[in-house]
Design an enzyme around this catalytic site. Structure first.
Site, mmCIF file in Angstrom:
data_model
loop_
_atom_site.group_PDB
_atom_site.id
_atom_site.type_symbol
_atom_site.label_atom_id
_atom_site.label_comp_id
_atom_site.label_asym_id
_atom_site.label_seq_id
_atom_site.Cartn_x
_atom_site.Cartn_y
_atom_site.Cartn_z
ATOM 1 N N GLU A 134 2.339 0.765 -3.075
ATOM 2 C CA GLU A 134 2.275 -0.058 -1.856
ATOM 3 C C GLU A 134 3.699 -0.285 -1.331
ATOM 4 O O GLU A 134 3.942 -0.342 -0.130
ATOM 5 C CB GLU A 134 1.625 -1.405 -2.172
ATOM 6 C CG GLU A 134 1.655 -2.364 -0.996
ATOM 7 C CD GLU A 134 1.237 -3.779 -1.371
ATOM 8 O OE1 GLU A 134 0.102 -3.970 -1.819
ATOM 9 O OE2 GLU A 134 2.072 -4.689 -1.192
ATOM 10 N N SER A 148 2.416 -6.649 -5.675
ATOM 11 C CA SER A 148 1.665 -5.493 -6.178
ATOM 12 C C SER A 148 2.493 -4.243 -5.934
ATOM 13 O O SER A 148 2.862 -3.958 -4.797
ATOM 14 C CB SER A 148 0.332 -5.342 -5.441
ATOM 15 O OG SER A 148 -0.473 -6.465 -5.627
ATOM 16 N N ARG A 178 -3.935 -2.357 3.789
ATOM 17 C CA ARG A 178 -2.492 -2.122 3.589
ATOM 18 C C ARG A 178 -1.977 -1.005 4.508
ATOM 19 O O ARG A 178 -1.099 -0.226 4.115
ATOM 20 C CB ARG A 178 -2.187 -1.759 2.127
ATOM 21 C CG ARG A 178 -2.511 -2.853 1.111
ATOM 22 C CD ARG A 178 -1.645 -4.079 1.323
ATOM 23 N NE ARG A 178 -1.793 -5.073 0.269
ATOM 24 C CZ ARG A 178 -2.626 -6.120 0.324
ATOM 25 N NH1 ARG A 178 -3.397 -6.314 1.371
ATOM 26 N NH2 ARG A 178 -2.664 -6.993 -0.668
#
Ligand code: FAD
Ligand code: EPU
Length: 345
Positions: free
Chosen positions: A328, A232, A162
């Site tokens: 995130e 998420s 990520r």
């Protein structure tokens, strides 16, 4: 093209009803630079957006939003691979479909991820055992103040979990305008994740993997067209091996994924779930009932509601496991991106 309305509600998958001063859909790099420079000349903030599936608007945005719709897919081939040059504004999932229709396998594990192709390198999108970095050959960017274009090789992108150089060195003053992909003709299915392991590697086809991934995603994740969310909300924490070992001694069934560097990735959804937080609500924001890692807009949520909920989740998990989750999702304040960890601490 300037939009007559300045509501961002249809431009972010959380469906938050924030506003911008101006929203403009842009189809080429030169216009992107012009618009950016015009705003900066009057000290107005500018935000680039693809499909708004990884952003949280905390407030109204005090400037211009540029929606990147640079289009086009060009394909060439070598003896061993198909090479795709894709405009940053193309839709990611439609690209996955297109490649499979053409008989170019390799993107099937990344089906149904919302957003634009140009956003995919930013957090090195990943799902079901594959990350973008596996297929990315290069990323083309433009320096917005000067209009200078530059090609970054996959190594220069510094892809991580990520993470990439586009969240750091090339975060401000640069826009991604195209992505180069290399899809190997010799297909090797990736069947390591979850229910994909049930597929027979001897007979499986790319379409079968695609169908299985789409099925799993539809079962687990809320459809943003129905229920606002940004996937998420937190990253999965990656911790030292000894810290993971002591947690595993207390929770032997805890999902954990050893990493190449010796660290261990944990499942944030499991940690949140263990704290009994599914259904927890702050205002209109709620922890999703099927997937605790997803925070949803249960109706009329504000950015502040989502922040309050994320704070509560982080405190519960931190108190119980001494693991402090990091978002995130990118947090956008009135004047631009703000530090998401600080916002929920
Ligand atoms: P946006 O949200 O529009 O932008 C994200 C960030 O990139 C912002 O900071 C924006 O300013 C910046 N940006 C946008 N375009 C450009 C550009 N051209 N140049 C420079 N900066 C730019 N992600 C995964 O990795 N795996 C998943 O499995 C996954 N599943 C998801 C499921 C759901 C239901 C949802 C809603 C999201 C999911 N995501 C997943 C997150 C999201 O899909 C990805 O992060 C996606 O790449 C975001 O694309 P976007 O175009 O919507 O980006
Ligand atoms: N789990 C629970 N309870 C929950 C949610 C999950 O116990 O409420 C457990 C699951 O049973 C499983 C483990 O946690 O053992 C992991 O869950 P899952 O397979 O659903 O994946 P995830 O870790 O929650 C990650 C990515 C997703 C990606 C999937 C599939 C991150 C932050 N998220 O989710 O990406 O689609 O794996 O590869 O890495 C996104 O980034 O937005 C995203 C959706």
């Amino acid at each position: 093209m300037s939009c007559p309305h300045t509501s961002l509600k249809t431009w972010n998958t959380f469906q938050l009803d924030a506003r911008a001063k101006n929203i403009r859909i842009v189809h080429d790099a030169a216009t992107l630079c012009d618009c950016w420079q015009q705003s900066r000349a009057v000290n107005e903030p500018v935000l680039l957006l693809g499909e708004g599936s990884n952003v949280l608007f905390l407030k109204d945005f005090n400037g211009q939003v540029l929606i990147n719709r640079i289009s086009g897919i060009a394909v060439t081939e070598t003896a061993g691979a198909w090479l795709l040059h894709v405009g940053a504004g193309e839709n990611w999932h439609r690209l996955v479909d297109y490649t499979l229709d053409q008989g170019y396998p390799g993107l099937e594990n990344l089906a149904l991820i919302p957003g634009c192709v140009g956003s995919a390198p930013i957090q090195n999108i990943g799902a079901y055992g594959v990350e973008l970095k596996k297929v990315c050959e290069y990323v083309d960017i433009v320096h917005l103040p000067s209009g200078r274009e530059q090609r970054l090789t996959v190594d220069e992108c510094q892809f991580g979990y990520r993470d990439s150089v586009f969240k750091h060195q090339y975060r401000d003053e640069f826009a991604i305008i195209a992505v180069g992909l290399r899809l190997a003709k010799q297909w090797q299915p990736v069947l390591s994740y979850g229910d994909l392991a049930r597929l027979d590697p001897a007979t499986v086809t790319p379409r079968m993997v695609y169908d299985a991934v789409c099925h799993m995603r539809r079962c687990k994740l809320p459809d943003p067209a129905v229920t606002g969310n940004a996937g998420s909300f937190f990253k999965n924490p990656v911790i030292a091996a000894d810290a993971a070992a002591s947690l595993l001694a207390r929770f032997p069934h805890m999902p954990h994924y050893p990493q190449a560097d010796g660290q261990v990735k944990l499942a944030a959804g499991w940690l949140i779930d263990q704290c009994g937080l599914k259904g927890l609500q702050r205002g209109g924001a709620m922890v999703h009932h099927q997937q605790a890692l997803v925070l949803v807009n249960a109706g009329q949520a504000s950015g502040g509601d989502v922040v309050a909920l994320a704070h509560a989740v982080r405190q519960h998990v931190g108190t119980q496991f001494d693991i402090w989750l990091e978002p995130e999702v990118r947090f956008i304040d009135a004047d631009g991106e703000t530090d998401a960890i600080r916002a929920i601490a």
